[in-house]
Design a protein around this motif. Structure first.
Motif, PDB file in Angstrom:
ATOM      1  N   THR A 122     -13.972  14.865 -40.334  1.00  6.78           N
ATOM      2  CA  THR A 122     -13.778  13.784 -39.360  1.00  6.78           C
ATOM      3  C   THR A 122     -13.492  12.465 -40.062  1.00  6.78           C
ATOM      4  O   THR A 122     -12.551  11.754 -39.715  1.00  6.78           O
ATOM      5  CB  THR A 122     -15.044  13.613 -38.488  1.00  6.78           C
ATOM      6  N   ALA A 123     -14.321  12.139 -41.058  1.00  8.98           N
ATOM      7  CA  ALA A 123     -14.176  10.844 -41.739  1.00  8.98           C
ATOM      8  C   ALA A 123     -13.155  10.930 -42.858  1.00  8.98           C
ATOM      9  O   ALA A 123     -12.904  12.013 -43.403  1.00  8.98           O
ATOM     10  CB  ALA A 123     -15.525  10.427 -42.309  1.00  8.98           C
ATOM     11  N   ASP A 124     -12.534   9.782 -43.212  1.00  3.44           N
ATOM     12  CA  ASP A 124     -11.642   9.815 -44.372  1.00  3.44           C
ATOM     13  C   ASP A 124     -12.269   9.142 -45.593  1.00  3.44           C
ATOM     14  O   ASP A 124     -11.740   9.243 -46.692  1.00  3.44           O
ATOM     15  CB  ASP A 124     -10.248   9.243 -44.077  1.00  3.44           C
ATOM     16  N   ARG A 125     -13.404   8.478 -45.365  1.00  4.44           N
ATOM     17  CA  ARG A 125     -14.144   7.888 -46.476  1.00  4.44           C
ATOM     18  C   ARG A 125     -15.624   8.095 -46.227  1.00  4.44           C
ATOM     19  O   ARG A 125     -16.061   8.082 -45.079  1.00  4.44           O
ATOM     20  CB  ARG A 125     -13.862   6.383 -46.510  1.00  4.44           C
ATOM     21  N   PHE A 126     -16.386   8.235 -47.293  1.00  4.40           N
ATOM     22  CA  PHE A 126     -17.815   8.491 -47.152  1.00  4.40           C
ATOM     23  C   PHE A 126     -18.612   7.564 -48.056  1.00  4.40           C
ATOM     24  O   PHE A 126     -18.215   7.305 -49.191  1.00  4.40           O
ATOM     25  CB  PHE A 126     -18.157   9.933 -47.564  1.00  4.40           C
ATOM     26  N   GLY A 127     -19.735   7.091 -47.522  1.00  6.82           N
ATOM     27  CA  GLY A 127     -20.708   6.394 -48.351  1.00  6.82           C
ATOM     28  C   GLY A 127     -21.956   7.255 -48.388  1.00  6.82           C
ATOM     29  O   GLY A 127     -22.462   7.652 -47.333  1.00  6.82           O
ATOM     30  N   ILE A 128     -22.415   7.567 -49.596  1.00  7.49           N
ATOM     31  CA  ILE A 128     -23.608   8.403 -49.726  1.00  7.49           C
ATOM     32  C   ILE A 128     -24.817   7.501 -49.946  1.00  7.49           C
ATOM     33  O   ILE A 128     -24.907   6.809 -50.959  1.00  7.49           O
ATOM     34  CB  ILE A 128     -23.433   9.404 -50.891  1.00  7.49           C
ATOM     35  N   VAL A 129     -25.725   7.478 -48.959  1.00  6.09           N
ATOM     36  CA  VAL A 129     -26.918   6.618 -49.032  1.00  6.09           C
ATOM     37  C   VAL A 129     -28.036   7.400 -49.689  1.00  6.09           C
ATOM     38  O   VAL A 129     -28.397   8.490 -49.221  1.00  6.09           O
ATOM     39  CB  VAL A 129     -27.400   6.190 -47.618  1.00  6.09           C
ATOM     40  N   HIS A 130     -28.574   6.831 -50.765  1.00  8.39           N
ATOM     41  CA  HIS A 130     -29.653   7.527 -51.465  1.00  8.39           C
ATOM     42  C   HIS A 130     -30.491   6.495 -52.220  1.00  8.39           C
ATOM     43  O   HIS A 130     -29.928   5.620 -52.882  1.00  8.39           O
ATOM     44  CB  HIS A 130     -29.056   8.556 -52.439  1.00  8.39           C
ATOM     45  N   ASN A 131     -31.814   6.621 -52.094  1.00  7.01           N
ATOM     46  CA  ASN A 131     -32.723   5.700 -52.781  1.00  7.01           C
ATOM     47  C   ASN A 131     -32.403   4.230 -52.511  1.00  7.01           C
ATOM     48  O   ASN A 131     -32.460   3.397 -53.413  1.00  7.01           O
ATOM     49  CB  ASN A 131     -32.682   5.942 -54.299  1.00  7.01           C
ATOM     50  N   GLY A 132     -32.021   3.907 -51.294  1.00  4.53           N
ATOM     51  CA  GLY A 132     -31.841   2.505 -50.903  1.00  4.53           C
ATOM     52  C   GLY A 132     -30.542   1.868 -51.338  1.00  4.53           C
ATOM     53  O   GLY A 132     -30.384   0.642 -51.202  1.00  4.53           O
ATOM     54  N   VAL A 133     -29.624   2.669 -51.865  1.00  9.70           N
ATOM     55  CA  VAL A 133     -28.309   2.111 -52.233  1.00  9.70           C
ATOM     56  C   VAL A 133     -27.208   3.080 -51.779  1.00  9.70           C
ATOM     57  O   VAL A 133     -27.486   4.217 -51.406  1.00  9.70           O
ATOM     58  CB  VAL A 133     -28.156   1.870 -53.768  1.00  9.70           C
ATOM     59  N   ILE A 134     -25.961   2.600 -51.823  1.00  7.32           N
ATOM     60  CA  ILE A 134     -24.835   3.524 -51.637  1.00  7.32           C
ATOM     61  C   ILE A 134     -24.604   4.122 -53.025  1.00  7.32           C
ATOM     62  O   ILE A 134     -24.071   3.454 -53.925  1.00  7.32           O
ATOM     63  CB  ILE A 134     -23.566   2.786 -51.156  1.00  7.32           C
ATOM     64  N   ALA A 135     -25.062   5.354 -53.205  1.00  4.09           N
ATOM     65  CA  ALA A 135     -24.983   5.972 -54.532  1.00  4.09           C
ATOM     66  C   ALA A 135     -23.534   6.179 -54.938  1.00  4.09           C
ATOM     67  O   ALA A 135     -23.199   6.154 -56.128  1.00  4.09           O
ATOM     68  CB  ALA A 135     -25.737   7.299 -54.524  1.00  4.09           C
ATOM     69  N   LYS A 136     -22.652   6.363 -53.960  1.00  4.58           N
ATOM     70  CA  LYS A 136     -21.250   6.626 -54.266  1.00  4.58           C
ATOM     71  C   LYS A 136     -20.418   6.450 -53.002  1.00  4.58           C
ATOM     72  O   LYS A 136     -20.873   6.804 -51.920  1.00  4.58           O
ATOM     73  CB  LYS A 136     -21.145   8.079 -54.755  1.00  4.58           C
ATOM     74  N   GLU A 137     -19.232   5.881 -53.151  1.00  8.63           N
ATOM     75  CA  GLU A 137     -18.259   5.897 -52.056  1.00  8.63           C
ATOM     76  C   GLU A 137     -17.136   6.825 -52.479  1.00  8.63           C
ATOM     77  O   GLU A 137     -16.598   6.670 -53.584  1.00  8.63           O
ATOM     78  CB  GLU A 137     -17.710   4.491 -51.776  1.00  8.63           C
TER      79      GLU A 137
ATOM     80  N   ASP B   7     -10.343   2.660 -40.904  1.00  8.46           N
ATOM     81  CA  ASP B   7     -11.108   3.769 -41.508  1.00  8.46           C
ATOM     82  C   ASP B   7     -11.935   4.500 -40.459  1.00  8.46           C
ATOM     83  O   ASP B   7     -12.420   3.878 -39.505  1.00  8.46           O
ATOM     84  CB  ASP B   7     -12.168   3.218 -42.490  1.00  8.46           C
ATOM     85  N   ILE B   8     -12.141   5.790 -40.701  1.00 12.93           N
ATOM     86  CA  ILE B   8     -13.315   6.458 -40.129  1.00 12.93           C
ATOM     87  C   ILE B   8     -14.230   6.656 -41.332  1.00 12.93           C
ATOM     88  O   ILE B   8     -13.888   7.389 -42.266  1.00 12.93           O
ATOM     89  CB  ILE B   8     -12.980   7.819 -39.480  1.00 12.93           C
ATOM     90  N   TYR B   9     -15.313   5.914 -41.349  1.00 10.50           N
ATOM     91  CA  TYR B   9     -16.187   5.864 -42.521  1.00 10.50           C
ATOM     92  C   TYR B   9     -17.460   6.641 -42.201  1.00 10.50           C
ATOM     93  O   TYR B   9     -18.166   6.328 -41.238  1.00 10.50           O
ATOM     94  CB  TYR B   9     -16.498   4.404 -42.830  1.00 10.50           C
ATOM     95  N   GLY B  10     -17.751   7.655 -42.974  1.00  4.89           N
ATOM     96  CA  GLY B  10     -18.950   8.469 -42.756  1.00  4.89           C
ATOM     97  C   GLY B  10     -20.085   8.004 -43.659  1.00  4.89           C
ATOM     98  O   GLY B  10     -19.938   7.966 -44.874  1.00  4.89           O
ATOM     99  N   LEU B  11     -21.204   7.623 -43.023  1.00  5.23           N
ATOM    100  CA  LEU B  11     -22.380   7.214 -43.795  1.00  5.23           C
ATOM    101  C   LEU B  11     -23.331   8.400 -43.804  1.00  5.23           C
ATOM    102  O   LEU B  11     -23.849   8.782 -42.750  1.00  5.23           O
ATOM    103  CB  LEU B  11     -23.009   6.004 -43.098  1.00  5.23           C
ATOM    104  N   VAL B  12     -23.506   9.008 -44.974  1.00  2.00           N
ATOM    105  CA  VAL B  12     -24.306  10.229 -45.021  1.00  2.00           C
ATOM    106  C   VAL B  12     -25.521  10.053 -45.930  1.00  2.00           C
ATOM    107  O   VAL B  12     -25.481   9.310 -46.915  1.00  2.00           O
ATOM    108  CB  VAL B  12     -23.469  11.453 -45.474  1.00  2.00           C
ATOM    109  N   GLY B  13     -26.585  10.723 -45.590  1.00  2.66           N
ATOM    110  CA  GLY B  13     -27.815  10.654 -46.384  1.00  2.66           C
ATOM    111  C   GLY B  13     -28.923  11.312 -45.592  1.00  2.66           C
ATOM    112  O   GLY B  13     -28.836  11.420 -44.369  1.00  2.66           O
ATOM    113  N   LYS B  14     -29.972  11.720 -46.309  1.00  2.00           N
ATOM    114  CA  LYS B  14     -31.032  12.475 -45.637  1.00  2.00           C
ATOM    115  C   LYS B  14     -31.814  11.584 -44.665  1.00  2.00           C
ATOM    116  O   LYS B  14     -31.657  10.354 -44.692  1.00  2.00           O
ATOM    117  CB  LYS B  14     -31.952  13.113 -46.678  1.00  2.00           C
TER     118      LYS B  14
END
Ligand SMILES: Nc1ncnc2c1ncn2[C@@H]1O[C@H](COP(=O)(O)OP(=O)(O)OP(=O)(O)O)[C@@H](O)[C@H]1O
Length: 281
Positions: free
Chosen positions: A207-222, A36-43
């Motif tokens: 760039t990434a083929d999968r994303f984890g959205i970090v929000h409020n201390g959890v992965i809100a969605k993959e 994977d190219i895994y993108g971890l995104v969040g503010k």
């Protein structure tokens, strides 16, 4: 389930990390598959760096579990951490040249003799620190060169897994494009599994083929690239009108829903703000 686990390069189950009373991570569960190219995104401040620290063992988690390359015990986890190269902020000796820095870190990783020089030359080429730049003192490097040196350090020894924390932070568009290109090369040519973070959503979109959205201390969605495509409307209609409201009311009267106005596609940024609320402005 078995094959899912065996395909996991990194797995986090319900990781909680507290600093005093502040729960920074409140139960992070995520899986990065091999290749994977895994993108971890969040503010800013969402907890991306903290997640990396938990994976790397740079700080202890409060509860939960981490598995790297299928590790089943603390001992295996500890051993398998050596399969990870990481860039979590530039870390180098300013008074040494780029080359000398890489030689130092290569030796620390146990690379010796003729192999050490070959490996450092290879890495300098991959990250584009050549043409004399490699012999200049690192303290005089531009931000882009410092990032390249940090990434070079991370890929010494061609690790199976690569963690890059905000590698494009502060770079200009060309610098960002260069690093994107490098990330794809690390996976496509060198076979690495890459996890890369950014607080700028559009940066990782292609760039990434999968994303984890970090929000409020959890992965809100993959989500995957396919999920993003599926969110796109099936039919796109381009109308030419000088009276948008009239065109909209005609469509509405005829039972045609307007899914979106003015944008060609649903971007990762759209998806993110739909999920957590707010806007890019
Ligand atoms: N050692 C520490 N002690 C106390 N709080 C900390 C510590 N390290 C991080 N935090 C807090 O944890 C939260 C998450 O920080 P973290 O650096 O993981 O976020 P991030 O998503 O990487 O953000 P950024 O994009 O700004 O780097 C922040 O509120 C930060 O203040």
């Amino acid at each position: 389930m078995g094959s899912e686990i065996s395909n996991a390069a990194i797995r986090l189950d319900n990781i909680v990390k507290s600093y005093g009373k502040h729960d920074v991570l409140k139960g992070v569960t995520m899986q990065v598959n091999k290749g994977d190219i895994y993108g971890l995104v969040g503010k800013n401040g969402a907890g991306k760096t903290t997640i990396f620290k938990m994976i790397l063992g740079l700080s202890e988690y409060t509860s939960g579990s981490v598995s790297i390359d299928g590790s089943q015990s603390r001992k295996e986890l500890f051993a398998n951490r050596s399969k990870i190269g990481f860039f979590v902020g530039s870390n180098f000796y300013g008074y040494l040249s780029g080359r000398a820095n890489l030689e130092y870190y290569a030796a620390a990783k146990g690379i010796k003799g003729k192999e050490l020089k070959q490996e450092v030359d290879r890495v300098l080429n991959v990250v584009g620190l050549t043409g004399g730049k490699e012999n200049q003192k690192a303290k005089g490097y531009s931000l882009g060169m410092k990032q390249r040196l940090g990434i070079g350090n991370a890929i010494l020894g061609n690790p199976d897994i690569l963690i890059l924390d905000e590698p494009t932070n502060g770079l200009d568009p060309q610098g960002i494009a260069d690093i994107r290109h490098m990330i794809r090369r690390f996976r496509d040519e060198f076979g690495m599994t890459v996890i890369v973070s950014s607080h700028i959503l559009g940066e990782l979109e292609n760039t990434a083929d999968r994303f984890g959205i970090v929000h409020n201390g959890v992965i809100a969605k993959e989500i995957t690239q396919d999920d993003l495509s599926a969110k796109r409307p099936e039919v796109e209609l381009t109308v030419s009108t000088d009276n948008l409201e009239r065109a909209k009311s005609i469509l509405a009267e005829n039972g045609i829903d307007i899914l979106k106005e003015g944008k060609e596609k649903v971007t990762l940024e759209d998806y993110y703000f739909e999920l957590i609320g707010g806007s890019a402005e």
